[in-house]
Design an enzyme around this catalytic site. Structure first.
Site, mmCIF file in Angstrom:
data_model
loop_
_atom_site.group_PDB
_atom_site.id
_atom_site.type_symbol
_atom_site.label_atom_id
_atom_site.label_comp_id
_atom_site.label_asym_id
_atom_site.label_seq_id
_atom_site.Cartn_x
_atom_site.Cartn_y
_atom_site.Cartn_z
ATOM 1 N N GLY A 176 -47.498 -38.761 18.169
ATOM 2 C CA GLY A 176 -46.726 -37.917 19.077
ATOM 3 C C GLY A 176 -46.468 -38.613 20.386
ATOM 4 N N GLY B 26 -43.913 -36.583 27.723
ATOM 5 C CA GLY B 26 -43.556 -37.112 29.027
ATOM 6 C C GLY B 26 -44.728 -37.810 29.701
ATOM 7 N N VAL C 184 -49.694 -40.086 21.846
ATOM 8 C CA VAL C 184 -50.889 -39.712 21.096
ATOM 9 C C VAL C 184 -50.919 -40.513 19.793
ATOM 10 C CG1 VAL C 184 -52.196 -37.816 20.075
ATOM 11 C CG2 VAL C 184 -50.761 -37.386 22.072
ATOM 12 N N LYS D 218 -55.194 -40.102 23.164
ATOM 13 C CA LYS D 218 -54.015 -39.985 24.018
ATOM 14 C C LYS D 218 -54.094 -41.039 25.110
ATOM 15 C CE LYS D 218 -50.941 -36.800 26.334
ATOM 16 N NZ LYS D 218 -50.596 -35.410 26.578
ATOM 17 N N ASP E 140 -46.397 -26.509 30.764
ATOM 18 C CA ASP E 140 -45.411 -27.018 29.795
ATOM 19 C C ASP E 140 -45.665 -26.421 28.406
ATOM 20 O OD1 ASP E 140 -43.240 -28.421 28.855
ATOM 21 O OD2 ASP E 140 -44.339 -30.297 28.561
ATOM 22 N N LYS F 3 -44.784 -24.841 25.074
ATOM 23 C CA LYS F 3 -43.588 -24.824 24.228
ATOM 24 C C LYS F 3 -44.064 -24.965 22.779
ATOM 25 C CE LYS F 3 -42.903 -29.762 25.085
ATOM 26 N NZ LYS F 3 -42.006 -30.775 25.576
ATOM 27 N N PRO F 4 -43.200 -24.696 21.802
ATOM 28 C CA PRO F 4 -43.634 -24.737 20.396
ATOM 29 C C PRO F 4 -44.243 -26.073 19.997
ATOM 30 C CG PRO F 4 -41.456 -23.768 20.589
ATOM 31 C CD PRO F 4 -41.803 -24.278 21.947
ATOM 32 N N ASN G 64 -46.139 -27.840 21.650
ATOM 33 C CA ASN G 64 -47.475 -28.006 22.221
ATOM 34 C C ASN G 64 -48.491 -27.005 21.659
ATOM 35 O OD1 ASN G 64 -46.747 -30.140 23.764
ATOM 36 N ND2 ASN G 64 -46.404 -28.975 25.646
ATOM 37 N N ASP H 94 -51.568 -30.511 25.255
ATOM 38 C CA ASP H 94 -50.786 -31.110 26.353
ATOM 39 C C ASP H 94 -50.833 -30.291 27.632
ATOM 40 O OD1 ASP H 94 -50.055 -33.440 25.242
ATOM 41 O OD2 ASP H 94 -48.126 -32.735 24.478
#
Lengths: 119, 280
Positions: free
Chosen positions: B33, B36, B40, B55, B136, B138-139, B141, B154
């Site tokens: 992955g 920003g 990972v 990470k 942040d 969001k789907p 994450n 994240d």
């Protein structure tokens, strides 16, 4: 309000309503006060037992079944007593008694706290 | 010097980009992955013989934030450190599962979707009690594991701009206010809206709408308040976000009290039956 008090309150209310419908039967209207008292008392006994049952068994299905059976049983005890006219009103007393018992059984399962209050 | 093919150049670039884990107990496997703030990788812990995720990022701030957040829905950090090239890294549990956007492709039920939102909300609410804000959400994450476990990943640091579709207006600098826990309330509302099926009940859409109000004061005051409204919906109760019409209220009451209404109807039917029986 614990389950036994819940059963007593709902039993009294529903018993009273059940008894009050005897007003629509003219031949028993003279005995309406006795019917109201008897029906209310029967409702309270069914409520008391249903409340006790609800404390032991947490199941709406079994609560409804238990209430219906003891409602039917106590209605049968009342219907066994002959009216002054000598008639028995098995159907008129037992059928609503069965349904009222089921409602009380349901309400004692859904309402009331299961916690025993201590002093 | 001979010309190199495009595929060779791509391969060399990817190898150059790979972090040097020499001196650590980890063996690099592959990139899984990229965001920003860092990249990972899947790796293997040679000492404990288990898979981990590594990470690699520029600062250790994120690791410090997550290390404080010990919660079942937040990926636990095993270790953090510095690579030979000076970049920071941290090792964490390798979550095997699907990102929420991939998870939705399996068409989970509404209650299952709400369960995921509930778990995400619990993680956010926990982080907020420690003063941490995700910034942040969001789907991409949120991961749903093979056994239904949910992980919020994240965790953002100060200055993260967020992702436009899930970002509160104040994060975009539209209001001049700093982002706070209500920015996560907005993002959770946006995630809820994203996860709802097309024919979602109006109260659920209203909950998402209230959470996504442009003005932070018009949103739920915090994540638990949003979750409480979701729970009320699931319990068949009225929700704060949706002033329902009388008809809807009656229908909800009927659905919630089906058995009682049936029994009362049976009582009335019996009385009518007996009344008309006597007239025969």
């Amino acid at each position: 309000m614990n389950k036994i008090v819940t059963g007593l309150v709902f039993g009294a209310i529903l018993g009273l309503v059940d008894g009050a419908t005897a007003w629509f039967t003219p031949e028993v209207r003279p005995a309406i006060v006795t019917i109201l008292m008897g029906s209310t008392f029967k409702g309270m006994v069914v409520g008391l037992l249903s409340g006790w049952f609800a404390r032991k068994v947490n199941s709406v299905t079994w609560g409804v079944a238990f209430g219906a059976v003891i409602g039917l049983f106590f209605a049968y005890l009342i219907a066994m007593q002959p009216q002054p006219s000598g008639n028995h009103y098995y159907l008129e007393i037992m059928l609503p008694g069965f349904v009222v018992g089921a409602i009380i059984g349901f309400l004692t399962q859904r309402a009331g706290s299961n916690v025993r209050q201590t002093a | 010097m001979p010309d190199l093919s495009d595929s060779t150049v791509r391969h060399l670039r990817s190898v150059i980009d790979l972090p040097d884990l020499s001196g650590t107990r980890y063996e690099l496997e592959r990139e899984i992955g990229r965001g920003g703030l860092g990249v990972v990788y899947a790796a293997r812990d040679l000492q404990l013989q288990r898979p981990v995720a590594i990470k690699v990022l520029d600062s250790t701030e994120e690791a410090r934030i997550i290390a404080r957040l010990e919660h079942p829905a937040i990926v636990p950090i095993y270790e953090s450190g510095t690579l030979p090239d000076g970049r920071a890294f941290y090792a964490m549990k390798l979550v095997v599962g699907a990102r929420v956007d991939q998870y939705l492709e399996a068409h989970p039920s509404l209650s299952e979707r709400l369960r995921v939102i509930q778990r995400v909300g619990e993680a956010l609410a926990f982080a907020h009690t420690l003063g941490a804000v995700h910034r942040d959400l969001k789907p991409q994450n949120v991961m749903v594991g093979a056994f239904g476990e949910v992980y919020v990943m994240d965790w953002g640091v100060e200055g993260v701009a967020g992702t436009p579709r899930f970002r509160a207006p104040e994060q975009a600098g539209a209001t001049g206010r700093p982002a706070d826990h209500r920015s996560d309330v907005y993002a959770l509302g946006a995630l809820l809206r994203f996860m709802l099926p097309e024919a979602a009940p109006r109260p659920l859409r209203a909950i998402a709408g209230k959470a996504m109000a442009a003005e932070p004061d018009a949103r739920y005051r915090d994540v638990p308040a949003l979750l409480l409204d979701l729970q009320r919906f699931q319990d068949g109760l009225a929700v704060e976000a949706y002033p329902e019409p009388v008809w809807d209220r009656a229908r909800r009451f009927a659905v919630r009290n089906q058995v009682l209404l049936l029994l009362l109807a049976a009582f009335v039917a019996v009385k009518f039956f007996l009344f008309f029986l006597r007239r025969l």
